[in-house]
Design an enzyme around this catalytic site. Structure first.
Site, PDB file in Angstrom:
ATOM      1  N   LEU A  37      -1.649   5.266  -4.341  1.00  0.00           N
ATOM      2  CA  LEU A  37      -1.420   5.118  -5.788  1.00  0.00           C
ATOM      3  C   LEU A  37      -2.331   4.035  -6.362  1.00  0.00           C
ATOM      4  O   LEU A  37      -2.015   3.432  -7.402  1.00  0.00           O
ATOM      5  CB  LEU A  37       0.041   4.759  -6.068  1.00  0.00           C
ATOM      6  CG  LEU A  37       1.099   5.793  -5.678  1.00  0.00           C
ATOM      7  CD1 LEU A  37       2.501   5.290  -6.045  1.00  0.00           C
ATOM      8  CD2 LEU A  37       0.831   7.143  -6.348  1.00  0.00           C
TER       9      LEU A  37
ATOM     10  N   GLY B  41       3.343   3.037  -0.105  1.00  0.00           N
ATOM     11  CA  GLY B  41       3.348   1.581   0.031  1.00  0.00           C
ATOM     12  C   GLY B  41       4.469   0.856  -0.681  1.00  0.00           C
ATOM     13  O   GLY B  41       4.646  -0.344  -0.506  1.00  0.00           O
TER      14      GLY B  41
ATOM     15  N   SER C 156      -3.356   2.893   0.123  1.00  0.00           N
ATOM     16  CA  SER C 156      -3.302   2.719  -1.347  1.00  0.00           C
ATOM     17  C   SER C 156      -3.401   4.061  -2.069  1.00  0.00           C
ATOM     18  O   SER C 156      -4.238   4.252  -2.964  1.00  0.00           O
ATOM     19  CB  SER C 156      -4.400   1.762  -1.844  1.00  0.00           C
ATOM     20  OG  SER C 156      -4.110   0.434  -1.503  1.00  0.00           O
TER      21      SER C 156
ATOM     22  N   SER D  42      -9.746   2.937  11.532  1.00  0.00           N
ATOM     23  CA  SER D  42      -9.461   2.738  10.105  1.00  0.00           C
ATOM     24  C   SER D  42     -10.697   2.150   9.437  1.00  0.00           C
ATOM     25  O   SER D  42     -11.345   1.256  10.001  1.00  0.00           O
ATOM     26  CB  SER D  42      -8.269   1.779   9.962  1.00  0.00           C
ATOM     27  OG  SER D  42      -8.031   1.486   8.608  1.00  0.00           O
ATOM     28  N   ASN D  43     -10.999   2.686   8.260  1.00  0.00           N
ATOM     29  CA  ASN D  43     -12.151   2.222   7.474  1.00  0.00           C
ATOM     30  C   ASN D  43     -13.469   2.427   8.209  1.00  0.00           C
ATOM     31  O   ASN D  43     -14.414   1.657   8.021  1.00  0.00           O
ATOM     32  CB  ASN D  43     -11.965   0.741   7.093  1.00  0.00           C
ATOM     33  CG  ASN D  43     -10.702   0.512   6.290  1.00  0.00           C
ATOM     34  OD1 ASN D  43     -10.509   1.129   5.251  1.00  0.00           O
ATOM     35  ND2 ASN D  43      -9.812  -0.334   6.784  1.00  0.00           N
TER      36      ASN D  43
ATOM     37  N   TYR E 198      -0.129  -7.794   9.195  1.00  0.00           N
ATOM     38  CA  TYR E 198       0.712  -7.636   7.998  1.00  0.00           C
ATOM     39  C   TYR E 198       1.786  -8.732   7.968  1.00  0.00           C
ATOM     40  O   TYR E 198       2.630  -8.823   8.859  1.00  0.00           O
ATOM     41  CB  TYR E 198       1.358  -6.244   7.945  1.00  0.00           C
ATOM     42  CG  TYR E 198       0.369  -5.118   7.686  1.00  0.00           C
ATOM     43  CD1 TYR E 198      -0.942  -5.382   7.288  1.00  0.00           C
ATOM     44  CD2 TYR E 198       0.738  -3.786   7.830  1.00  0.00           C
ATOM     45  CE1 TYR E 198      -1.854  -4.354   7.047  1.00  0.00           C
ATOM     46  CE2 TYR E 198      -0.173  -2.746   7.596  1.00  0.00           C
ATOM     47  CZ  TYR E 198      -1.464  -3.057   7.199  1.00  0.00           C
ATOM     48  OH  TYR E 198      -2.358  -2.036   6.969  1.00  0.00           O
TER      49      TYR E 198
ATOM     50  N   TRP F 151       2.959  -2.719   5.184  1.00  0.00           N
ATOM     51  CA  TRP F 151       2.227  -3.928   4.768  1.00  0.00           C
ATOM     52  C   TRP F 151       3.062  -4.790   3.817  1.00  0.00           C
ATOM     53  O   TRP F 151       3.233  -5.993   4.026  1.00  0.00           O
ATOM     54  CB  TRP F 151       0.916  -3.507   4.100  1.00  0.00           C
ATOM     55  CG  TRP F 151       0.120  -4.594   3.482  1.00  0.00           C
ATOM     56  CD1 TRP F 151       0.010  -5.893   3.922  1.00  0.00           C
ATOM     57  CD2 TRP F 151      -0.698  -4.506   2.304  1.00  0.00           C
ATOM     58  NE1 TRP F 151      -0.836  -6.591   3.092  1.00  0.00           N
ATOM     59  CE2 TRP F 151      -1.278  -5.772   2.095  1.00  0.00           C
ATOM     60  CE3 TRP F 151      -1.007  -3.469   1.415  1.00  0.00           C
ATOM     61  CZ2 TRP F 151      -2.150  -6.029   1.027  1.00  0.00           C
ATOM     62  CZ3 TRP F 151      -1.882  -3.727   0.363  1.00  0.00           C
ATOM     63  CH2 TRP F 151      -2.439  -4.995   0.180  1.00  0.00           C
TER      64      TRP F 151
HETATM   65  N1  LIG Z   1      -6.073   0.270   6.906  1.00  0.00           N
HETATM   66  C1  LIG Z   1      -6.235  -0.536   5.888  1.00  0.00           C
HETATM   67  O1  LIG Z   1      -7.273  -1.217   5.755  1.00  0.00           O
HETATM   68  C2  LIG Z   1      -5.138  -0.651   4.875  1.00  0.00           C
HETATM   69  C3  LIG Z   1      -5.327  -1.407   3.699  1.00  0.00           C
HETATM   70  C4  LIG Z   1      -4.280  -1.462   2.777  1.00  0.00           C
HETATM   71  C5  LIG Z   1      -3.065  -0.802   3.035  1.00  0.00           C
HETATM   72  N2  LIG Z   1      -2.919  -0.106   4.200  1.00  0.00           N
HETATM   73  C6  LIG Z   1      -1.676   0.634   4.490  1.00  0.00           C
HETATM   74  O2  LIG Z   1      -1.399   1.486   3.393  1.00  0.00           O
HETATM   75  C7  LIG Z   1      -0.091   1.281   2.921  1.00  0.00           C
HETATM   76  C8  LIG Z   1      -0.013   1.610   1.458  1.00  0.00           C
HETATM   77  O3  LIG Z   1      -0.912   0.801   0.683  1.00  0.00           O
HETATM   78  P1  LIG Z   1      -0.462   0.287  -0.757  1.00  0.00           P
HETATM   79  O4  LIG Z   1       0.800  -0.484  -0.613  1.00  0.00           O
HETATM   80  O5  LIG Z   1      -1.606  -0.365  -1.419  1.00  0.00           O
HETATM   81  O6  LIG Z   1      -0.106   1.721  -1.429  1.00  0.00           O
HETATM   82  P2  LIG Z   1       0.269   2.227  -2.881  1.00  0.00           P
HETATM   83  O7  LIG Z   1       1.392   3.194  -2.687  1.00  0.00           O
HETATM   84  O8  LIG Z   1      -0.976   2.691  -3.556  1.00  0.00           O
HETATM   85  O9  LIG Z   1       0.776   0.951  -3.690  1.00  0.00           O
HETATM   86  C9  LIG Z   1       2.068   0.422  -3.524  1.00  0.00           C
HETATM   87  C10 LIG Z   1       2.300  -0.578  -4.663  1.00  0.00           C
HETATM   88  O10 LIG Z   1       2.429   0.148  -5.906  1.00  0.00           O
HETATM   89  C11 LIG Z   1       3.531  -0.360  -6.603  1.00  0.00           C
HETATM   90  N3  LIG Z   1       4.052   0.666  -7.521  1.00  0.00           N
HETATM   91  C12 LIG Z   1       4.049   0.561  -8.885  1.00  0.00           C
HETATM   92  N4  LIG Z   1       4.606   1.629  -9.450  1.00  0.00           N
HETATM   93  C13 LIG Z   1       5.004   2.458  -8.447  1.00  0.00           C
HETATM   94  C14 LIG Z   1       5.669   3.725  -8.427  1.00  0.00           C
HETATM   95  N5  LIG Z   1       6.078   4.339  -9.534  1.00  0.00           N
HETATM   96  N6  LIG Z   1       5.909   4.301  -7.221  1.00  0.00           N
HETATM   97  C15 LIG Z   1       5.527   3.693  -6.089  1.00  0.00           C
HETATM   98  N7  LIG Z   1       4.888   2.469  -6.042  1.00  0.00           N
HETATM   99  C16 LIG Z   1       4.642   1.856  -7.207  1.00  0.00           C
HETATM  100  C17 LIG Z   1       4.513  -0.752  -5.526  1.00  0.00           C
HETATM  101  O11 LIG Z   1       5.431  -1.683  -6.047  1.00  0.00           O
HETATM  102  P3  LIG Z   1       7.020  -1.612  -5.600  1.00  0.00           P
HETATM  103  O12 LIG Z   1       7.073  -1.986  -4.153  1.00  0.00           O
HETATM  104  O13 LIG Z   1       7.668  -2.611  -6.504  1.00  0.00           O
HETATM  105  O14 LIG Z   1       7.492  -0.217  -5.860  1.00  0.00           O
HETATM  106  C18 LIG Z   1       3.572  -1.393  -4.497  1.00  0.00           C
HETATM  107  O15 LIG Z   1       3.301  -2.737  -4.835  1.00  0.00           O
HETATM  108  C19 LIG Z   1       0.223  -0.175   3.312  1.00  0.00           C
HETATM  109  O16 LIG Z   1       1.594  -0.444   3.419  1.00  0.00           O
HETATM  110  C20 LIG Z   1      -0.441  -0.263   4.668  1.00  0.00           C
HETATM  111  O17 LIG Z   1       0.406   0.306   5.657  1.00  0.00           O
HETATM  112  C21 LIG Z   1      -3.932  -0.017   5.109  1.00  0.00           C
END
Ligand SMILES: NC(=O)c1ccc[n+]([C@@H]2O[C@H](COP(=O)([O-])OP(=O)(O)OC[C@H]3O[C@@H](n4cnc5c(N)ncnc54)[C@H](OP(=O)(O)O)[C@@H]3O)[C@@H](O)[C@H]2O)c1
Length: 314
Positions: free
Chosen positions: A219, A278, A217, A165-166, A61, A21
């Site tokens: 994290l 993510g 998400s 999903s969801n 995305y 994403w």
């Molecule tokens: N099915 C759905 O409805 C749905 C919805 C949302 C997401 N998704 C999927 O889930 C994936 C993950 O979601 P998410 O991106 O929200 O996941 P996440 O891993 O919870 O969050 C990633 C974010 O956290 C930041 N971050 C801050 N400190 C970090 C650390 N120490 N280590 C790693 N990350 C850190 C990252 O920034 P940096 O990049 O600067 O490290 C990035 O912006 C998406 O890419 C997508 O494929 C699906």
């Protein structure tokens, strides 16, 4: 990296998925499009080299850009397509399309599912998507019509396996009753900042039916790491200070980072949750992999669960 079977399918995936994403969302005013694309490619290659073999995507995305970046990377890295599993999703439609007054909405009509999949294949530059998911429940979705669209995609060799999903458990059941393809995954938000899946039957159903839960998400969009850059509207009220305190205490005692503990907490659940990592930062992409070699004790798991729910268990 360790691997896992996705649901009852024959797909074997890495224990962590890489989320695509945010790779198309790294553009800012200081970077040219070429620089941003190069950074995105670096993230995808870092994930591949770190052993991630499950790449999570969706038609929406970056408005399709994430799939174009992944597709371009596949072309330039010999053997990568054969070694990884590619997912995509369909069903979320933005406002203003096809008419200016159309609201943001969900659309599981067969024509839309099939067209969206074909467009994803084109952007990715591949023949077949390994796992195709319905992104968010369409209130007007008809399970029999959806099953028809799945059959069309499967028969044409465009999709190997399907998931959702969801989806709440009752809707998974309604779709599965009409659909001959076993649903391999239900991708939902699960983390120490979002516990709903533990209480609303989602994880119980995954255990019962052998559906793999994929955690988006993991994290809390960064709140459990070093801070969030972009939160979804529903994530804006998350309170994580008390959780981070316990994460840090356990991390210090075990000699790993806070995020390794947060991923390990998800991996410990018997439904075999697959966290979708993510970050687009190569170091953080590699750091997450350490969680797959690490196990929390029951006591550590419950300390975190209690911090996340905000009160002691009854
Ligand atoms: N099915 C759905 O409805 C749905 C919805 C949302 C997401 N998704 C999927 O889930 C994936 C993950 O979601 P998410 O991106 O929200 O996941 P996440 O891993 O919870 O969050 C990633 C974010 O956290 C930041 N971050 C801050 N400190 C970090 C650390 N120490 N280590 C790693 N990350 C850190 C990252 O920034 P940096 O990049 O600067 O490290 C990035 O912006 C998406 O890419 C997508 O494929 C699906």
């Amino acid at each position: 990296m360790k691997t896992i079977k996705l649901g009852t399918s024959s797909l074997t995936a890495s224990r962590l998925a890489f989320g695509c994403w945010r790779i198309a969302g790294t553009r800012d005013n200081l970077k040219s499009a070429a620089e941003a694309d190069a950074e995105a490619r670096t993230a995808v290659v870092a994930a591949y080299e770190a052993g991630y073999t499950l790449f999570d995507g969706a038609d929406i995305y970056g408005g399709g850009r994430a799939e174009e970046i992944l597709g371009a990377t596949l072309k330039s890295v010999p053997g990568m397509r054969e070694r990884i599993l590619i997912t995509s999703k369909s069903g979320v439609r933005h406002a203003g399309s096809p008419t200016p007054d159309a609201p943001g909405r969900y659309d599981f009509s067969p024509d839309y599912i099939v067209k969206s999949c074909e467009e994803s294949l084109k952007r990715l530059g591949i023949e077949t998507i390994d796992l195709y998911m319905l992104h968010r429940p369409d209130y007007l979705g008809d399970p029999h019509e959806i099953a028809g669209a799945f059959a069309q995609l499967y028969d044409a060799g465009k999709v190997r396996f399907f998931g959702v999903s969801n989806f709440r458990p009752s809707l998974v059941n309604a779709l599965q009753a009409a659909c001959p393809f076993p649903l391999a995954v239900n991708q939902v938000e699960i983390s120490l900042a979002q516990l709903a899946a533990f209480e609303d039957g989602t994880l119980d159903q995954c255990l019962e039916k052998n559906i793999t839960p994929m955690a988006w998400s993991p994290l809390g969009a960064g709140l459990l790491g070093d801070g969030a850059k972009r939160l979804l509207p529903a994530q804006q009220g998350y309170k994580t200070d008390d959780i981070v305190k316990v994460l840090d205490e356990i991390a210090a005692a075990r000699g790993v980072s806070r995020t390794v503990i947060a991923f390990a907490w998800l991996l410990r659940h018997p439904s075999k949750i697959v966290p979708i990592v993510g970050t687009t930062n190569p170091g953080r992409i590699r750091e997450a992999v350490k969680a797959t070699e690490f196990e929390l004790s029951r006591e550590e798991w419950y300390r975190l669960f209690i911090a996340a729910r905000g009160e002691a268990l009854p």
